[in-house]
Motif scaffolding. Structure first.
Motif, PDB file in Angstrom:
ATOM      1  N   GLY A  67       2.699  15.684  62.211  1.00  0.00           N
ATOM      2  CA  GLY A  67       2.057  15.307  60.960  1.00  0.00           C
ATOM      3  C   GLY A  67       0.694  15.958  60.852  1.00  0.00           C
ATOM      4  O   GLY A  67       0.054  16.250  61.857  1.00  0.00           O
ATOM      5  N   GLY A  68       0.262  16.170  59.612  1.00  0.00           N
ATOM      6  CA  GLY A  68      -1.024  16.840  59.427  1.00  0.00           C
ATOM      7  C   GLY A  68      -0.981  18.223  60.043  1.00  0.00           C
ATOM      8  O   GLY A  68      -0.110  19.027  59.733  1.00  0.00           O
ATOM      9  N   ILE A  69      -1.898  18.495  60.988  1.00  0.00           N
ATOM     10  CA  ILE A  69      -1.923  19.803  61.651  1.00  0.00           C
ATOM     11  C   ILE A  69      -1.067  19.830  62.910  1.00  0.00           C
ATOM     12  O   ILE A  69      -0.818  20.885  63.462  1.00  0.00           O
ATOM     13  CB  ILE A  69      -3.371  20.215  62.007  1.00  0.00           C
ATOM     14  N   TYR A  70      -0.591  18.680  63.352  1.00  0.00           N
ATOM     15  CA  TYR A  70       0.170  18.603  64.591  1.00  0.00           C
ATOM     16  C   TYR A  70       1.633  18.962  64.348  1.00  0.00           C
ATOM     17  O   TYR A  70       2.305  18.348  63.533  1.00  0.00           O
ATOM     18  CB  TYR A  70       0.058  17.206  65.209  1.00  0.00           C
ATOM     19  N   ASN A  71       2.091  19.979  65.061  1.00  0.00           N
ATOM     20  CA  ASN A  71       3.459  20.487  64.912  1.00  0.00           C
ATOM     21  C   ASN A  71       3.789  20.777  63.450  1.00  0.00           C
ATOM     22  O   ASN A  71       4.908  20.567  62.998  1.00  0.00           O
ATOM     23  CB  ASN A  71       4.471  19.511  65.519  1.00  0.00           C
ATOM     24  N   ARG A  72       2.809  21.279  62.737  1.00  0.00           N
ATOM     25  CA  ARG A  72       2.968  21.569  61.310  1.00  0.00           C
ATOM     26  C   ARG A  72       4.141  22.513  61.018  1.00  0.00           C
ATOM     27  O   ARG A  72       4.870  22.288  60.048  1.00  0.00           O
ATOM     28  CB  ARG A  72       1.669  22.130  60.732  1.00  0.00           C
ATOM     29  N   ALA A 114      13.914  14.933  52.740  1.00  0.00           N
ATOM     30  CA  ALA A 114      12.850  15.754  52.161  1.00  0.00           C
ATOM     31  C   ALA A 114      11.612  14.909  51.868  1.00  0.00           C
ATOM     32  O   ALA A 114      10.488  15.313  52.186  1.00  0.00           O
ATOM     33  CB  ALA A 114      13.345  16.432  50.878  1.00  0.00           C
ATOM     34  N   VAL A 115      11.812  13.740  51.289  1.00  0.00           N
ATOM     35  CA  VAL A 115      10.687  12.854  50.989  1.00  0.00           C
ATOM     36  C   VAL A 115       9.986  12.429  52.280  1.00  0.00           C
ATOM     37  O   VAL A 115       8.757  12.476  52.386  1.00  0.00           O
ATOM     38  CB  VAL A 115      11.159  11.616  50.188  1.00  0.00           C
ATOM     39  N   LEU A 116      10.765  12.032  53.281  1.00  0.00           N
ATOM     40  CA  LEU A 116      10.173  11.576  54.543  1.00  0.00           C
ATOM     41  C   LEU A 116       9.429  12.695  55.260  1.00  0.00           C
ATOM     42  O   LEU A 116       8.313  12.487  55.767  1.00  0.00           O
ATOM     43  CB  LEU A 116      11.251  10.969  55.444  1.00  0.00           C
ATOM     44  N   LEU A 121       4.427  15.722  56.541  1.00  0.00           N
ATOM     45  CA  LEU A 121       3.727  16.992  56.398  1.00  0.00           C
ATOM     46  C   LEU A 121       2.315  16.809  55.838  1.00  0.00           C
ATOM     47  O   LEU A 121       1.377  17.465  56.279  1.00  0.00           O
ATOM     48  CB  LEU A 121       4.535  17.929  55.493  1.00  0.00           C
ATOM     49  N   PHE A 122       2.166  15.914  54.877  1.00  0.00           N
ATOM     50  CA  PHE A 122       0.893  15.790  54.180  1.00  0.00           C
ATOM     51  C   PHE A 122       0.037  14.603  54.622  1.00  0.00           C
ATOM     52  O   PHE A 122      -1.008  14.349  54.039  1.00  0.00           O
ATOM     53  CB  PHE A 122       1.138  15.758  52.671  1.00  0.00           C
ATOM     54  N   ARG A 123       0.462  13.878  55.650  1.00  0.00           N
ATOM     55  CA  ARG A 123      -0.351  12.790  56.199  1.00  0.00           C
ATOM     56  C   ARG A 123      -0.792  13.150  57.606  1.00  0.00           C
ATOM     57  O   ARG A 123      -0.033  13.690  58.392  1.00  0.00           O
ATOM     58  CB  ARG A 123       0.458  11.493  56.271  1.00  0.00           C
ATOM     59  N   HIS A 124      -1.990  12.782  57.911  1.00  0.00           N
ATOM     60  CA  HIS A 124      -2.537  13.026  59.242  1.00  0.00           C
ATOM     61  C   HIS A 124      -2.180  11.833  60.129  1.00  0.00           C
ATOM     62  O   HIS A 124      -2.583  10.708  59.839  1.00  0.00           O
ATOM     63  CB  HIS A 124      -4.054  13.201  59.157  1.00  0.00           C
TER      64      HIS A 124
END
Length: 140
Positions: A67-72, A114-116, A121-124
């Motif tokens: 999430g966020g930058i982790y394993n983006r 896709a939603v999940l 993807l967009f939450r840290h």
């Protein structure tokens, strides 16, 4: 969000789909009401290889922080895969109301994933964990 559950679920779904497409392409083609031919068999086996590999990627990273930058790249690849396929399946359903039930179910599953993955993807994940931790301590 419990990313381990999402990664595990998507890994199992993708790996099983990959196995079915790789080893039972004739049966898949027939179940979709299509005529079996060598090109379709090759295409399904190739897609099966990709699905199985993607499933293994998700399985191997299920315990990682995502999430966020982790394993983006992993979150982004999953989001793109499920979103594009979900849109294609949904478009197909609207253009052919009499689509097979398996196509309808696949469309729903793809849009859900896709939603999940979009949320991931967009939450840290660390900021979210800190907010939950602060909320727990605030209510005490």
């Amino acid at each position: 969000m419990n990313t381990k559950l999402l990664m595990t679920t998507s890994a199992i779904l993708l790996a099983l789909s990959g196995i079915v497409f790789t080893f039972l392409p004739d049966e898949v083609i027939v179940s979709l009401g299509l005529e079996v031919n060598n090109t379709l068999i090759l295409l399904l086996q190739t897609i099966g290889a990709m699905y199985f590999a993607f499933g293994m990627l998700n399985w191997m990273t299920k315990s990682s922080l995502i999430g966020g930058i982790y394993n983006r790249p992993i979150a982004l690849a999953n989001f793109i895969h499920f979103m594009i396929a979900g849109i294609a399946l949904t478009k197909s359903l609207f253009s052919n109301v009499e689509s097979a039930t398996v196509i309808r179910v696949a469309g729903i599953v793809y849009i859900l994933f896709a939603v999940l993955f979009g949320i991931i993807l967009f939450r840290h994940p660390i900021a979210q964990a800190k907010a939950q931790h602060a909320e727990i301590h605030h209510t005490k």
